[in-house]
Design a protein around this motif. Structure first.
Motif, PDB file in Angstrom:
ATOM      1  N   TYR A   1       2.038   2.515  -3.254  1.00 53.17           N
ATOM      2  CA  TYR A   1       1.538   2.781  -4.424  1.00 53.17           C
ATOM      3  C   TYR A   1       0.877   4.383  -4.552  1.00 53.17           C
ATOM      4  O   TYR A   1      -0.202   4.855  -3.700  1.00 53.17           O
ATOM      5  CB  TYR A   1      -0.150   2.126  -3.885  1.00 53.17           C
ATOM      6  N   GLY A   2       1.768   4.951  -4.989  1.00 56.26           N
ATOM      7  CA  GLY A   2       1.490   6.461  -5.050  1.00 56.26           C
ATOM      8  C   GLY A   2       2.659   7.082  -6.014  1.00 56.26           C
ATOM      9  O   GLY A   2       3.460   6.415  -6.538  1.00 56.26           O
ATOM     10  N   PRO A   3       2.575   8.305  -5.980  1.00 58.37           N
ATOM     11  CA  PRO A   3       3.529   9.192  -6.773  1.00 58.37           C
ATOM     12  C   PRO A   3       5.070   8.771  -6.549  1.00 58.37           C
ATOM     13  O   PRO A   3       5.871   9.202  -7.360  1.00 58.37           O
ATOM     14  CB  PRO A   3       3.213  10.654  -6.755  1.00 58.37           C
ATOM     15  N   PHE A   4       5.222   8.601  -5.241  1.00 61.80           N
ATOM     16  CA  PHE A   4       6.557   8.281  -4.768  1.00 61.80           C
ATOM     17  C   PHE A   4       6.879   6.652  -4.595  1.00 61.80           C
ATOM     18  O   PHE A   4       7.948   6.434  -4.001  1.00 61.80           O
ATOM     19  CB  PHE A   4       6.844   8.981  -3.488  1.00 61.80           C
TER      20      PHE A   4
ATOM     21  N   GLU B   1      -6.355   7.042  -5.575  1.00 62.21           N
ATOM     22  CA  GLU B   1      -5.727   6.100  -4.944  1.00 62.21           C
ATOM     23  C   GLU B   1      -4.299   6.340  -4.229  1.00 62.21           C
ATOM     24  O   GLU B   1      -3.876   6.022  -3.039  1.00 62.21           O
ATOM     25  CB  GLU B   1      -5.366   4.882  -5.848  1.00 62.21           C
ATOM     26  N   PRO B   2      -3.649   7.212  -5.080  1.00 66.24           N
ATOM     27  CA  PRO B   2      -2.280   7.849  -4.220  1.00 66.24           C
ATOM     28  C   PRO B   2      -2.539   8.561  -2.942  1.00 66.24           C
ATOM     29  O   PRO B   2      -1.858   8.283  -1.967  1.00 66.24           O
ATOM     30  CB  PRO B   2      -1.768   8.799  -5.366  1.00 66.24           C
TER      31      PRO B   2
ATOM     32  N   ALA C   1       1.124  16.510  -5.676  1.00 67.80           N
ATOM     33  CA  ALA C   1       1.448  15.404  -6.768  1.00 67.80           C
ATOM     34  C   ALA C   1      -0.168  14.931  -7.139  1.00 67.80           C
ATOM     35  O   ALA C   1      -0.384  14.013  -8.246  1.00 67.80           O
ATOM     36  CB  ALA C   1       2.274  14.404  -6.446  1.00 67.80           C
ATOM     37  N   SER C   2      -0.957  15.127  -6.208  1.00 64.28           N
ATOM     38  CA  SER C   2      -2.362  14.235  -6.089  1.00 64.28           C
ATOM     39  C   SER C   2      -3.343  15.130  -6.573  1.00 64.28           C
ATOM     40  O   SER C   2      -4.738  14.901  -6.691  1.00 64.28           O
ATOM     41  CB  SER C   2      -2.993  13.480  -4.678  1.00 64.28           C
TER      42      SER C   2
ATOM     43  N   ILE D   1      -9.520  10.811  -9.303  1.00 63.59           N
ATOM     44  CA  ILE D   1      -8.741   9.417  -9.029  1.00 63.59           C
ATOM     45  C   ILE D   1      -7.964   9.620  -7.769  1.00 63.59           C
ATOM     46  O   ILE D   1      -7.316  10.900  -7.443  1.00 63.59           O
ATOM     47  CB  ILE D   1      -7.653   9.344 -10.265  1.00 63.59           C
TER      48      ILE D   1
ATOM     49  N   PRO E   1      -4.614  14.400 -10.440  1.00 63.95           N
ATOM     50  CA  PRO E   1      -5.494  13.131 -10.601  1.00 63.95           C
ATOM     51  C   PRO E   1      -7.003  13.452  -9.596  1.00 63.95           C
ATOM     52  O   PRO E   1      -7.953  12.979 -10.092  1.00 63.95           O
ATOM     53  CB  PRO E   1      -4.633  12.195  -9.880  1.00 63.95           C
TER      54      PRO E   1
ATOM     55  N   LYS F   1       3.750  17.600  -0.393  1.00 59.14           N
ATOM     56  CA  LYS F   1       4.431  17.045  -1.580  1.00 59.14           C
ATOM     57  C   LYS F   1       3.453  16.133  -2.105  1.00 59.14           C
ATOM     58  O   LYS F   1       2.940  16.149  -3.365  1.00 59.14           O
ATOM     59  CB  LYS F   1       5.781  16.340  -1.589  1.00 59.14           C
ATOM     60  N   LEU F   2       2.797  15.352  -1.401  1.00 61.54           N
ATOM     61  CA  LEU F   2       1.923  14.373  -1.875  1.00 61.54           C
ATOM     62  C   LEU F   2       0.534  15.164  -2.195  1.00 61.54           C
ATOM     63  O   LEU F   2       0.042  14.569  -3.280  1.00 61.54           O
ATOM     64  CB  LEU F   2       1.356  13.414  -0.738  1.00 61.54           C
TER      65      LEU F   2
ATOM     66  N   PRO G   1       0.660  -1.247   0.133  1.00 59.11           N
ATOM     67  CA  PRO G   1      -0.265  -0.065   0.006  1.00 59.11           C
ATOM     68  C   PRO G   1       0.873   1.395  -0.117  1.00 59.11           C
ATOM     69  O   PRO G   1       0.442   2.285  -0.763  1.00 59.11           O
ATOM     70  CB  PRO G   1      -0.864  -0.183   1.331  1.00 59.11           C
TER      71      PRO G   1
ATOM     72  N   PHE H   1      -3.785   5.673  -0.289  1.00 60.70           N
ATOM     73  CA  PHE H   1      -2.652   4.655   0.123  1.00 60.70           C
ATOM     74  C   PHE H   1      -1.624   5.613   0.520  1.00 60.70           C
ATOM     75  O   PHE H   1      -0.434   4.825   1.483  1.00 60.70           O
ATOM     76  CB  PHE H   1      -2.170   3.786  -0.951  1.00 60.70           C
TER      77      PHE H   1
END
Lengths: 103, 441
Positions: free
Chosen positions: A84-87, B339-340, B328-329, B337, B332, B324-325, A81, B343
């Protein structure tokens, strides 16, 4: 060239992962091709892959996917899990290397 | 301040942790199993396969009834012609699905998909009595034999489901009893297959004809009446909130909630959707509030759990990782979308963020239900593709109601308010962890 097949619900979220994996592969100097498919396309796409990775959100269908991969003689595993992502690029390439050396 | 007690008071976090453990151990396995049941899987595949036609077809409704009054006026004389693609796609949804469902079920048994799909579709068509219209009311010659397809849209999905899946089961039973014509070696496989299907074909065709044609038992009305209470019950506040609760609970255990709940609920959602679309085409008020588009454009904004609100908070986070996350998200997320985020943040098995992940969509669902109930906002009757940005999708789904776009944005804002205290609590925990790491390093 390692051909990686990613499976998720509709092939949408894994397409984000493709970029992460490709970026990491460039950094490591590896040749990979990554493809994302939805769960219904696995059967027709598995033949062109060297290794299959399954998104965590469809892990309840893993046994069914494993059967398809086994029939095609391809190694298959669940993506962690956290990867599962951009990194997640590094963790996934490590997992691919592990799967291929194990088979 | 709401966020402090959540981390400091052991009891609350503990309760949420117990709930998540219960979801993973008790709720998830049977639900996941149900979603994997082969007949339900077949229904899912068959219905989902009609989606491209439904999306394209429903847009002709928008062309026939554009949101701008001046355009609508210009379209008026051509409405009947513009609606032809709509009638032959959305209005025939059950016919297309009957093929797909039988195809998918047959494949899951290792049977030939194509012949089984055609058999299932034939069985469904046979539930309709053809009519010979030799002469029209004005005395001119009629079209001859025609098939009335009033029950071949979303309402007919239940008939299609039962009849086409039953026909595959009959074929499977006959094959298992070796009741089939066997061709000698050397006959091309395609020819052999079509002969193998002769006995199942004759049994299925005769059976449906006996019931519908000879006994004159109206299979379609009977099945539609059977499912009517379910459809009516689904078009209610509970019908909106129960799927939201199940989907978010499953996602907080890391399972794709919609892919588990959807296959069971989708035939009902389609029936509601088609009834709305048909009413819109007839210029009548829309009867239903909770087709799937209700969830898609007013609840799952940014993806299940309404995570676009969370992403907006993350974009400006003090925590390096969350910021950062979040950045990047963001794109999406706008395309629904997430999922990033689910999770990566993570939300999965996270007792702090799972709370707003469940509460925010419940709140948005409640607000939207009542806004549509009292007529503040139009009801959905068009099916835009799910990756469109929320306000645009909401605007299109309601046939061009700007108030729907406003409600979509309002719900995002409501989500920000609900996520905020929990997000802050989680952000502080990450910051504290990062600091502790720095100190030891």
């Amino acid at each position: 060239m390692v051909r990686i097949l990613l499976v998720c619900s509709a092939g949408m979220s894994t397409s984000i992962l493709i970029r992460a994996v490709e970026k990491e592969a460039v950094a490591r100097g590896q040749q990979v091709s990554v493809r994302a498919v939805g769960t219904t396309e696995l059967e027709s796409a598995v033949g062109d892959a060297d290794v299959v990775l399954v998104a965590p959100q469809v892990r309840h269908r893993f046994p069914q996917f494993a059967e398809i991969a086994r029939a095609a003689g391809k190694p298959i595993a669940l993506i962690e899990p956290k990867a599962y992502g951009p990194f997640g690029g590094p963790a996934i390439l490590d997992q691919v290397a592990q799967l291929l050396s194990g088979s | 301040m709401l966020h402090r007690p959540i981390l400091s008071k052991r009891g609350e976090t503990g309760m949420m942790e117990r709930l998540l453990a219960w979801v993973e151990r008790t709720l998830m396995p049977p639900m996941a199993k149900l979603g994997e049941q082969r007949h339900i899987r077949a229904v899912r595949d068959g219905v989902v396969a009609t989606l491209p036609l439904v999306i394209v077809g429903s847009f002709f409704l928008l062309i026939a009834f554009p949101p701008v009054p001046a355009w609508a006026k210009a379209m008026e004389p051509h409405v009947a012609k513009i609606l032809i693609p709509f009638r032959l796609t959305v209005g025939l949804m059950a016919l297309y699905a009957s093929f797909g469902m039988a195809f998918s079920l047959a494949r899951s048994y290792g049977m030939d998909g194509l012949t089984s799909g055609i058999l299932g579709m034939g069985a469904f068509i046979l539930t309709t009595l053809p009519q010979n219209i030799a002469q029209l009311a004005d005395g001119s010659p009629g079209p001859g034999w025609v098939l009335p397809f009033a029950n071949w849209g979303g309402q007919g999905l239940f008939t299609a489901m039962l009849v086409s899946l039953l026909s595959v089961e009959i074929a499977r039973f006959l094959y298992s009893r070796k009741l089939m014509f066997r061709m000698p070696e050397g006959v091309p496989p395609a020819v052999a297959r079509s002969f193998e299907a002769l006995i199942p074909g004759s049994v299925v065709v005769t059976l449906v004809w006996l019931v519908r044609g000879l006994l004159n038992f109206d299979i379609q009305s009977a099945i539609m009446n059977l499912f009517k209470p379910l459809v009516v019950a689904s078009d209610s506040l509970a019908g909106a909130l129960i799927p939201i609760l199940l989907v978010t609970l499953l996602w907080s255990a890391g399972i794709h909630g919609v892919s588990v709940v959807g296959p069971v609920a989708r035939p009902i959602w389609y029936a509601l959707f088609e009834a709305n679309a048909a009413a819109a085409a007839a210029g009548q008020p829309l009867p239903h509030i909770v087709p799937e588009q209700f969830f898609q454009w007013f609840v799952w904004i940014g993806g299940s759990g309404m995570t676009l609100s969370l992403v907006l908070l993350m974009v400006f986070s003090r925590s390096d990782y969350l910021r950062k996350l979040g950045r990047a998200s963001l794109l999406p997320g706008i395309a629904n979308i997430n999922e990033p985020i689910i999770f990566g943040t993570p939300i999965v098995m996270n007792p702090v963020l799972a709370i707003p992940f469940i509460l925010a969509p419940m709140a948005a669902g409640t607000v939207t239900y009542f806004a549509m109930k009292v007529g503040l906002v139009g009801r959905p009757f068009i099916a835009p593709p799910w990756t469109l940005p929320g306000p645009i999708g909401a605007y299109l789904a309601t046939g061009g109601d700007w108030r729907a776009a406003a409600l979509n944005l309002f719900n995002v804002f409501l989500g920000v308010l609900i996520y905020w205290p929990f997000f802050r609590a989680y952000e502080r925990r990450l910051e504290a962890e990062a600091e502790a790491k720095n100190r030891t390093a």
